[in-house]
Design an enzyme around this catalytic site. Structure first.
Site, PDB file in Angstrom:
ATOM      1  CD  GLU A  28      -2.698   1.558   2.588  1.00 24.90           C
ATOM      2  OE1 GLU A  28      -2.769   2.344   2.923  1.00 24.90           O
ATOM      3  OE2 GLU A  28      -3.175   0.273   3.015  1.00 24.90           O
ATOM      4  CB  THR A  30      -6.033   2.386   5.084  1.00 28.98           C
ATOM      5  OG1 THR A  30      -5.420   1.126   4.627  1.00 28.98           O
ATOM      6  CG2 THR A  30      -5.907   3.381   3.824  1.00 28.98           C
TER       7      THR A  30
END
Length: 284
Positions: free
Chosen positions: A127, A165
């Site tokens: 990510e 996140t």
């Protein structure tokens, strides 16, 4: 003895969407590739492989493969990956989590406006690598206080801070304060991009672990959010087990155990959670 399963255990919205998309494409037939493992769960990824889905990890691999559909993983990828896939004549289905996509848009806009991007997260995580690939200038990754302090005198100009996140919300706040202290002469804008599902999951794990005699965290060893759940649970409950499947569970309960808590990462399938839960309730 009571067994409590955390309310938010298991697939989050973004992961479910990605997994469902792959199964839908399998049903349609055709040649299917995923760019990297679609989620961090070996059980799911292996099932895809058995059904003929091929995993690729670089654009160069596509040069020798027949044309087909490339499904972008839930963690997202860098901007140049999209461009490279299209240039090679492959179709793209994007299952990047919407919350991750928001970060891509933020760092793209802010970096083009001249701001230095600081990503709070685990360097090397897919990510984070994807987020870096949407920055118009150099991005810095901060995962520890030492990483943040090392940027003193290095960052020039105004700063935009975002987060992976699945990062620990409390650690994020701590690192933001460190960054603000060392960047006192510039403007630091902070965008808390930790998704609500992650925050809820972490809070539930902490609350459950505080009252549990034993905690079981189910998740893949490569899953960042699962590891965070283990770390948080371990802080509150010394007897915390981290497993991927029931086969790895070698549970030892103290004689006075009254409560076993169970939680699971966002990429853990429902059937694995149910199997562990049923086993504990049946045999303990």
């Amino acid at each position: 003895m009571e067994v409590i399963l955390a309310k938010s255990a298991g697939f989050c919205f973004g992961v479910k969407r990605a997994v469902d998309t792959v199964y839908e494409e399998i049903e349609k037939g055709g040649i299917i590739y995923t760019f990297g493992p679609i989620i961090h769960n070996k059980e799911v990824v292996n099932d895809f492989l058995e059904k003929g889905v091929k995993e690729i990890n670089s654009l160069e691999e596509l040069d020798s493969l027949p044309k087909g559909t490339v499904i972008i993983r839930s963690h997202g990828v860098a901007k140049n990956i999209y461009e490279g896939i299209e240039e090679r004549g492959f179709s793209i289905i994007d299952t990047t989590c919407p919350f991750v996509k928001r970060i891509h848009n933020t760092v793209n806009t802010e970096s083009e406006a001249g701001k230095t991007i600081v990503i709070i997260g685990n360097d090397g995580h897919p990510e984070v690598e994807g987020i870096k690939g949407w920055c118009a200038n150099k991005a810095y990754v901060v995962g520890t206080k030492e990483d943040a302090l090392a940027l003193k005198g290095v960052i020039k100009g105004n700063v935009c801070v975002v987060s992976q996140t699945t990062f620990n919300i409390n650690k994020f706040k701590e690192l933001v304060e460190v960054l603000k202290n060392i960047c006192y002469d510039v403007t630091v804008s902070v965008v808390n991009t930790i998704c609500n599902a992650t925050s809820e999951r972490q809070n539930e794990a902490a609350q459950l672990a505080e009252k549990a005699d034993v905690m079981i965290v189910i998740g893949d060893s490569q899953s960042s959010n699962s590891r965070k759940l283990y770390e948080i649970s371990k802080m509150h409950c010394e007897r915390t087990y981290f497993i991927q499947t029931l086969k790895e569970l070698h549970l030892e309960l103290p004689a006075n155990a009254n409560l076993v808590g169970i939680t699971a990462g966002a990429s853990t399938p429902k059937n694995i959670i149910e199997e562990v839960q049923k086993y504990v309730r049946t045999y303990f």
